[in-house]
Design an enzyme around this catalytic site. Sequence first.
Site, PDB file in Angstrom:
ATOM      1  N   ASP A  87      46.751  52.269  41.022  1.00  0.00           N
ATOM      2  CA  ASP A  87      46.685  50.972  40.647  1.00  0.00           C
ATOM      3  C   ASP A  87      46.581  50.046  41.796  1.00  0.00           C
ATOM      4  O   ASP A  87      46.960  50.502  42.801  1.00  0.00           O
ATOM      5  CB  ASP A  87      47.839  50.546  39.847  1.00  0.00           C
ATOM      6  CG  ASP A  87      48.054  51.527  38.605  1.00  0.00           C
ATOM      7  OD1 ASP A  87      46.967  51.971  37.993  1.00  0.00           O
ATOM      8  OD2 ASP A  87      49.150  51.538  37.932  1.00  0.00           O
ATOM      9  N   LYS A  88      45.931  48.934  41.303  1.00  0.00           N
ATOM     10  CA  LYS A  88      45.389  47.995  42.509  1.00  0.00           C
ATOM     11  C   LYS A  88      46.874  47.806  43.314  1.00  0.00           C
ATOM     12  O   LYS A  88      46.922  47.520  44.593  1.00  0.00           O
ATOM     13  CB  LYS A  88      45.055  46.742  41.866  1.00  0.00           C
ATOM     14  CG  LYS A  88      45.026  45.492  42.940  1.00  0.00           C
ATOM     15  CD  LYS A  88      44.597  43.989  42.090  1.00  0.00           C
ATOM     16  CE  LYS A  88      44.646  43.136  43.109  1.00  0.00           C
ATOM     17  NZ  LYS A  88      44.169  41.715  42.399  1.00  0.00           N
TER      18      LYS A  88
END
Length: 332
Positions: free
Chosen positions: A154-155
Amino acid sequence: MSDVSIPDSLSADAAMLYAFTIQQGQAGQRADRMLADAIGTLSRSRVKTLIETGYLTCNGSPRRDPSFTLREGMTLELHLPPPEPARPQAESIPLDILFEDRDLIVLNKPAGLVVHPAPGNETGTLVNALLGHCGPDFEGIGGEKRPGIVHRLDKDTSGVMVVAKTPLAHEALSEAFATRTMERAYLALAWGILPPAGEFEGAIGRDKRDRKRMAVVIQGGKQALTRYKTKETFHNAVSLVECRLATGRTHQIRVHLSHNGHPLLGDPVYLRRIPAAARKLPVTLRDEALDFPRQALHAATLGFTHPRTREMLHFTAPLPEDFQALMGSLKA
């Protein structure tokens, strides 16, 4: 053995020709299987696609059936077209590379870096950075000059991840993830005190009330299993947990921990209210923990077999500075 003609001096932007004369030991095989095995750097699915789109000739005539049976003396020519330019643009973005060779890159992804370009994040992503790093001689995946992202973070999750540079590596690493033979361990800071060890199991699917979230669901999800060990606890309020994934579902660790009453510190999606455990922290420390600007999740280790050399590789990414600082405050 086949008579094989493979040019030695073609650049990554040039077309390539693989020419074979079928020998006795190869007679009876499927064309796509023999070509994939003989070439060695193209997956069988890639060879199949090339045949179906008209890039194979047999005795000078086009053949579009990947499964046709080979006979001794046949001459095959497989034309590999030059890779199409990648749609994302190459950008000069620094990368923390832990290992690199002709087949793959292992890197330590910082929090805040998006992996794939998408609407709203079309530049400044890991893919843009990898295209800039690899340069014009990049072989690419699937006929396109792009890196093979075989797993994602995830970011705002930091840590170690592997990216394929060649079709051989992409197919092998994707298979390793699919068959769960790749070692992955994450470190997370979760609210509350977990048992010394255990596992969370539950199918994960889209949250029916919020499509941006995932949830443990009864119907329609994909089975997921997360094993954990509690490494350390702080003020009877926070646990440092090592999580190992038996499956690889979207937001799996975040969903399983929050579903079982232990959301991650700083999680903007699955931490919706101040947890009761926060009241056990001193006020200043409570504010620091509640204000942590991202989910406290780090991909700490990654282990896999190299797709070409068959060597077992193991990598560790140190905790990023913000995670270390929060840990230091919790220990103080």
